[in-house]
Design an enzyme around this catalytic site. Structure first.
Site, mmCIF file in Angstrom:
data_model
loop_
_atom_site.group_PDB
_atom_site.id
_atom_site.type_symbol
_atom_site.label_atom_id
_atom_site.label_comp_id
_atom_site.label_asym_id
_atom_site.label_seq_id
_atom_site.Cartn_x
_atom_site.Cartn_y
_atom_site.Cartn_z
ATOM 1 C CD GLU A 25 63.129 39.837 46.187
ATOM 2 O OE1 GLU A 25 62.140 39.100 46.034
ATOM 3 O OE2 GLU A 25 63.962 40.056 45.296
ATOM 4 C CG ASP A 138 56.915 38.587 31.094
ATOM 5 O OD1 ASP A 138 56.850 39.470 31.963
ATOM 6 O OD2 ASP A 138 57.065 37.374 31.366
ATOM 7 C CE LYS A 159 65.020 38.498 38.165
ATOM 8 N NZ LYS A 159 63.769 38.132 38.778
HETATM 9 N N1 PSU Z 1 66.182 38.247 41.881
HETATM 10 C C1 PSU Z 1 66.643 37.034 42.290
HETATM 11 N N2 PSU Z 1 65.719 36.082 42.578
HETATM 12 C C2 PSU Z 1 64.364 36.322 42.496
HETATM 13 C C3 PSU Z 1 63.899 37.607 42.069
HETATM 14 C C4 PSU Z 1 64.857 38.523 41.783
HETATM 15 O O1 PSU Z 1 67.837 36.824 42.391
HETATM 16 O O2 PSU Z 1 63.588 35.436 42.812
HETATM 17 C C5 PSU Z 1 62.411 37.928 42.029
HETATM 18 C C6 PSU Z 1 62.211 39.355 42.542
HETATM 19 O O3 PSU Z 1 61.247 39.300 43.572
HETATM 20 C C7 PSU Z 1 61.702 40.127 41.359
HETATM 21 C C8 PSU Z 1 60.914 39.061 40.655
HETATM 22 O O4 PSU Z 1 60.912 41.226 41.722
HETATM 23 O O5 PSU Z 1 61.794 37.924 40.735
HETATM 24 C C9 PSU Z 1 60.557 39.448 39.245
HETATM 25 O O6 PSU Z 1 59.581 38.570 38.775
HETATM 26 P P1 PSU Z 1 58.781 38.890 37.411
HETATM 27 O O7 PSU Z 1 59.810 38.746 36.316
HETATM 28 O O8 PSU Z 1 57.708 37.839 37.346
HETATM 29 O O9 PSU Z 1 58.246 40.286 37.535
HETATM 30 MN MN MN Z 2 56.852 38.863 34.242
#
Ligand code: PSU
Ligand code: MN
Length: 302
Positions: A25, A138, A159
């Site tokens: 990604e 969220d 995460k």
């Molecule tokens: N894991 C990491 N760093 C990141 C992300 C994941 O170590 O920046 C990113 C990924 O692209 C994941 C996104 O899909 O954060 C999720 O964001 P949100 O919570 O807004 O869906």
């Molecule tokens: Mn989100």
């Protein structure tokens, strides 16, 4: 092939020869890590994929095209670009039509991988159900994408800024297999222990590949999560949790919501841990890239 898709040479050659390809990604480049660690880490992940015998395909939207495979200069350009959109699968069409530069999240990258016929994908920590979901609603699109898109996502869990228990419940409801890779405990992204069991455990790359192959042979539509504990680091769990709780409180006070929240929290936690979370993050990203390539190679020999 659809008109919006464009591969780089390395990916064209690998797909043409039927050699394994691993998708990577780009949100971690533009929103997840500071410069120049972002480009260095993205390139180090690509190197890990190659040394394990697969071809890397970093995904982003550039100039109205969904790019599957970026060259080194393009990764450096993305790593220094301003105003890059962060898009999940829902933002792909807008990014393509507007001509804006966009980084793809786990969900956006999974969709690109599916279009390209790529089965394996490596990242750090997937998105999930946020803490306080009862107030904010969220939930990352990553989870909905896993429910409907048959791509294997190698990660270090969810995460740690998220609600891990609720995320695992969501994945169970959505019918997404979650495999602990060499562990019976579901990892907590930057640290190995989350206090939650992994629903299933596989010992090694061939076993993970056999499970995902069987899943596809059964015609199940979902993706699969392969969760590997991160390499050991100098980050201790109490410090991390303290930093996370503080960052979450500050984010709430500042009214941070939506797509900006995750990048903001990651950066704040890196500050509050004197960079220890950042070092752990870059190490696990490289390890996950290597593991994804090893599983993709094993899958190709089944
Ligand atoms: N894991 C990491 N760093 C990141 C992300 C994941 O170590 O920046 C990113 C990924 O692209 C994941 C996104 O899909 O954060 C999720 O964001 P949100 O919570 O807004 O869906
Ligand atoms: Mn989100």
């Amino acid at each position: 092939m659809i008109e919006y898709l464009k591969y780089n040479n390395e990916v064209v050659l690998a797909l043409g020869d039927g050699r394994p390809v691993v998708a990577l990604e780009s949100t971690l480049i533009t929103h997840g890590l500071p410069h120049p660690t972002n480009a260095e880490t993205a390139l180090a992940m690509e190197a890990q994929v190659r040394s394990a015998g697969a071809a890397p395909a970093t995904v982003a939207v550039l100039g109205g095209l969904l790019r599957v495979g970026l060259d080194e200069e393009e990764i450096w350009a993305l790593a220094t670009a301003d105003g890059v959109l962060k898009v999940s699968s829902r933002g792909l069409a807008y990014a393509l039509v507007s001509g804006r530069t966009a980084a793809t999240t786990v969900s956006g990258t999974m969709w690109a991988a599916k279009l390209a016929g790529i089965r394996y994908f490596a990242t750090g920590g997937i998105g999930g159900v946020h803490r306080g979901v009862e107030r904010t609603g969220d939930i990352s699109t990553d989870l909905l994408e896993l429910a409907r898109t048959p791509v294997a996502v190698v990660c270090a869990g969810v995460k740690s800024i998220l609600d891990i228990g609720r995320t695992l419940e969501y994945l169970e409801s959505a019918g997404v297999p979650v495999l602990g890779y060499g562990t019976e405990e579901f990892p907590a992204f930057l640290t190995a222990k989350s206090g939650h069991r992994a629903p299933y455990t596989v010992a090694d790359a061939p076993e993970a590949a056999r499970v995902f192959r069987a899943h596809r042979r059964l015609g199940l539509p979902s993706g699969i999560v392969i969760a590997s504990p991160p390499p050991s680091s100098d980050l201790d769990e109490a410090t991390l949790e303290e930093a996370t709780v503080r960052a979450l409180r500050e984010a709430e006070q500042q009214g941070m919501i939506g797509a900006a929240l995750t990048p903001w929290l990651l950066a704040r936690v890196a500050d509050l841990t004197d960079g220890a979370s950042l070092r752990a993050n870059t190490a696990l990203l490289q390890q996950n890239a290597r593991i994804a390539a090893q599983i993709a190679v094993a899958d190709a020999t089944l």
